[in-house]
Design an enzyme around this catalytic site. Structure first.
Site, mmCIF file in Angstrom:
data_model
loop_
_atom_site.group_PDB
_atom_site.id
_atom_site.type_symbol
_atom_site.label_atom_id
_atom_site.label_comp_id
_atom_site.label_asym_id
_atom_site.label_seq_id
_atom_site.Cartn_x
_atom_site.Cartn_y
_atom_site.Cartn_z
ATOM 1 C CE1 TYR A 159 39.710 43.722 89.238
ATOM 2 C CE2 TYR A 159 39.495 44.629 87.619
ATOM 3 C CZ TYR A 159 39.145 43.938 88.187
ATOM 4 O OH TYR A 159 37.761 43.692 87.939
ATOM 5 C CG HIS B 25 34.363 43.614 91.212
ATOM 6 N ND1 HIS B 25 35.507 44.778 92.081
ATOM 7 C CD2 HIS B 25 34.461 43.216 90.831
ATOM 8 C CE1 HIS B 25 36.431 44.137 90.775
ATOM 9 N NE2 HIS B 25 35.676 42.974 91.078
ATOM 10 C CG ASP C 259 36.225 45.578 82.745
ATOM 11 O OD1 ASP C 259 34.839 45.833 83.247
ATOM 12 O OD2 ASP C 259 37.138 44.871 84.658
ATOM 13 C CE LYS D 57 34.383 44.804 86.808
ATOM 14 N NZ LYS D 57 35.748 45.079 86.946
HETATM 15 N N1 LIG Z 1 34.320 41.321 88.046
HETATM 16 C C1 LIG Z 1 35.027 40.711 88.459
HETATM 17 O O1 LIG Z 1 34.956 39.606 89.656
HETATM 18 C C2 LIG Z 1 36.545 39.810 87.577
HETATM 19 C C3 LIG Z 1 36.597 39.120 87.575
HETATM 20 C C4 LIG Z 1 38.036 38.427 86.604
HETATM 21 C C5 LIG Z 1 38.219 39.412 85.822
HETATM 22 N N2 LIG Z 1 37.393 40.672 85.882
HETATM 23 C C6 LIG Z 1 37.906 41.514 84.533
HETATM 24 O O2 LIG Z 1 37.726 41.089 83.197
HETATM 25 C C7 LIG Z 1 38.905 41.424 82.724
HETATM 26 C C8 LIG Z 1 39.999 39.546 82.165
HETATM 27 O O3 LIG Z 1 40.061 39.311 83.007
HETATM 28 P P1 LIG Z 1 41.483 38.230 83.478
HETATM 29 O O4 LIG Z 1 42.339 38.879 84.046
HETATM 30 O O5 LIG Z 1 41.085 37.408 84.752
HETATM 31 O O6 LIG Z 1 41.333 37.003 82.213
HETATM 32 P P2 LIG Z 1 42.239 36.648 81.065
HETATM 33 O O7 LIG Z 1 41.413 38.450 79.487
HETATM 34 O O8 LIG Z 1 40.895 35.900 80.421
HETATM 35 O O9 LIG Z 1 43.480 36.354 80.782
HETATM 36 C C9 LIG Z 1 44.054 37.462 80.838
HETATM 37 C C10 LIG Z 1 45.633 36.923 80.894
HETATM 38 O O10 LIG Z 1 46.045 36.099 79.005
HETATM 39 C C11 LIG Z 1 47.003 36.614 78.701
HETATM 40 N N3 LIG Z 1 46.818 37.356 77.410
HETATM 41 C C12 LIG Z 1 46.085 38.002 76.964
HETATM 42 N N4 LIG Z 1 45.917 38.367 75.820
HETATM 43 C C13 LIG Z 1 46.923 36.981 75.154
HETATM 44 C C14 LIG Z 1 47.078 37.438 73.608
HETATM 45 N N5 LIG Z 1 46.269 36.787 72.518
HETATM 46 N N6 LIG Z 1 47.276 35.862 73.652
HETATM 47 C C15 LIG Z 1 48.462 35.016 74.891
HETATM 48 N N7 LIG Z 1 48.286 35.015 76.420
HETATM 49 C C16 LIG Z 1 46.873 36.208 76.478
HETATM 50 C C17 LIG Z 1 47.461 37.527 79.025
HETATM 51 O O11 LIG Z 1 48.857 38.576 79.521
HETATM 52 P P3 LIG Z 1 49.027 39.721 78.994
HETATM 53 O O12 LIG Z 1 48.676 40.632 79.550
HETATM 54 O O13 LIG Z 1 50.891 39.378 79.899
HETATM 55 O O14 LIG Z 1 49.601 39.546 78.240
HETATM 56 C C18 LIG Z 1 46.359 37.181 80.716
HETATM 57 O O15 LIG Z 1 47.822 36.713 81.443
HETATM 58 C C19 LIG Z 1 39.783 41.443 84.551
HETATM 59 O O16 LIG Z 1 41.217 42.024 83.891
HETATM 60 C C20 LIG Z 1 38.956 42.539 84.476
HETATM 61 O O17 LIG Z 1 39.098 43.516 83.973
HETATM 62 C C21 LIG Z 1 36.656 41.026 86.820
#
Ligand SMILES: NC(=O)c1ccc[n+]([C@@H]2O[C@H](COP(=O)([O-])OP(=O)(O)OC[C@H]3O[C@@H](n4cnc5c(N)ncnc54)[C@H](OP(=O)(O)O)[C@@H]3O)[C@@H](O)[C@H]2O)c1
Length: 316
Positions: free
Chosen positions: A48, A110, A43, A77
């Site tokens: 980003y 997006h 994704d 996006k």
């Molecule tokens: N469409 C939109 O508007 C939108 C908005 C937000 C996000 N997104 C997409 O969704 C993806 C995921 O959402 P997000 O990045 O907000 O948050 P998330 O995936 O819920 O959380 C990521 C966080 O959790 C940590 N993490 C990952 N695996 C872990 C594990 N097994 N144990 C403990 N901690 C862990 C990561 O740290 P480390 O990297 O240090 O491991 C990072 O700090 C984004 O990267 C993006 O691609 C889209």
């Protein structure tokens, strides 16, 4: 790996790797490691600011023979500064150039928010209302991209049911995906039901409670999702980590899920969660902890006296 099937029979792996806040210098290694582990869904997004490095990693993976392009599902996006009909194709071309690809598997609007292009990220945002550039204008341009074969599927992100309905009512080519924040604190059951009925897939973003969670929860009485006693109890019962419970929960609800990590052990752990099943009892218990709480609440779109409010963003 569970897959989500599209109307033309194409299949998207339910688990993908998120890349928001994956820093330059880290994301290249993370993508290659993820491909080695078995991830086939990525994704990405123009905003980003790491698509060039991700593109380098894909090229390296192809060169090493780790995977072929057609085995990957790559989403990106369209950013909010390219909603005008004439700006949509160039925006996708930039993303394709950065990712070093000929096509995307999925391209999403997006946010249902538009603003004028800025010369520098430090410049103030000048918003454009949806009356000036209606979502229909942007969607029509997205349809053209699909016709041209530059992306195989098109969809949206952060759209409410009423904004989806607007497109459903007015276009033959409908959104195939809505990527939204989804986790046990924000279960969006009405949206899930609506999209199931309409044949629109959902992708759960911030499934672990968001990379931005710590900052957001500071001073609040909401505990981080991964530390919630119920999630921890279920993790212990199933011999999983909390992150794995959250990922398995999302997949078991029939959505795609895109946890972000740049650490090999977490990448591995998160991937293994896609092969896990939670008990019906655990699924039922998680059902009870919904708070309708958004980590990404969209307040950043409501500043500077622009046309966007939380009410007209989420339509709730
Ligand atoms: N469409 C939109 O508007 C939108 C908005 C937000 C996000 N997104 C997409 O969704 C993806 C995921 O959402 P997000 O990045 O907000 O948050 P998330 O995936 O819920 O959380 C990521 C966080 O959790 C940590 N993490 C990952 N695996 C872990 C594990 N097994 N144990 C403990 N901690 C862990 C990561 O740290 P480390 O990297 O240090 O491991 C990072 O700090 C984004 O990267 C993006 O691609 C889209």
């Amino acid at each position: 790996m569970q897959e989500l099937e599209f109307r033309n029979g194409d299949k998207m792996p339910a688990l993908g790797l998120g890349t928001w806040l994956s820093k330059p210098g880290e994301v290249y290694k993370a993508i290659l490691e993820a491909i080695r582990i078995g991830y086939r869904h990525f994704d990405c997004a123009h905003i980003y600011a790491n698509e060039s490095e991700i593109g380098e990693a894909f090229q390296q993976a192809f060169k090493e023979g780790l995977v072929r392009r057609e085995e990957l599902w790559i989403t990106s996006k369209l950013w909010c500064d390219a909603h005008q009909k004439e700006a949509v194709l160039p925006a996708l071309q930039t993303t394709l150039k950065h990712l070093q690809l000929d096509y995307l598997d999925l391209y999403l609007i997006h946010w249902p928010v538009a603003y004028h292009k800025r010369n520098s990220p430090k410049d103030p945002i000048v918003f454009i209302s949806l009356d000036e550039i209606p979502l229909q204008e942007t969607w029509q341009a997205m349809i053209e991209l699909k016709k041209e074969g530059l992306c195989k599927h098109i969809g949206v992100s952060n759209f409410s049911i009423s904004k989806l309905q607007l497109l459903i009512d007015q276009f033959e080519v409908q959104p195939e995906m809505n990527q939204i924040e989804l986790h046990p604190y924000l279960q969006q059951k009405e949206m899930l039901e609506f999209c199931n009925k309409q044949g629109i897939h959902l992708t759960a973003y911030s499934p672990l409670g968001s990379a931005a969670a710590e900052q957001k929860l500071e001073g609040s009485d909401i505990i981080s999702l991964m530390k919630h006693p119920l999630i921890q109890k279920i993790a212990k019962q199933h011999q999983l980590s909390s992150a794995q419970v959250l990922i398995a929960w999302a997949i078991q609800r029939g959505t795609a899920v895109i946890p972000k990590s740049v650490h090999p052990q977490r990448l591995q752990q998160n991937f293994e969660a896609s092969q896990t099943l939670l008990s019906n009892l655990s699924m039922g218990q998680i059902d009870q902890i919904d708070l309708h709480y958004r980590f990404i609440d969209g307040t950043f779109w409501t500043r500077d006296e622009g046309p966007y409010t939380l009410q007209n963003l989420w339509d709730e």
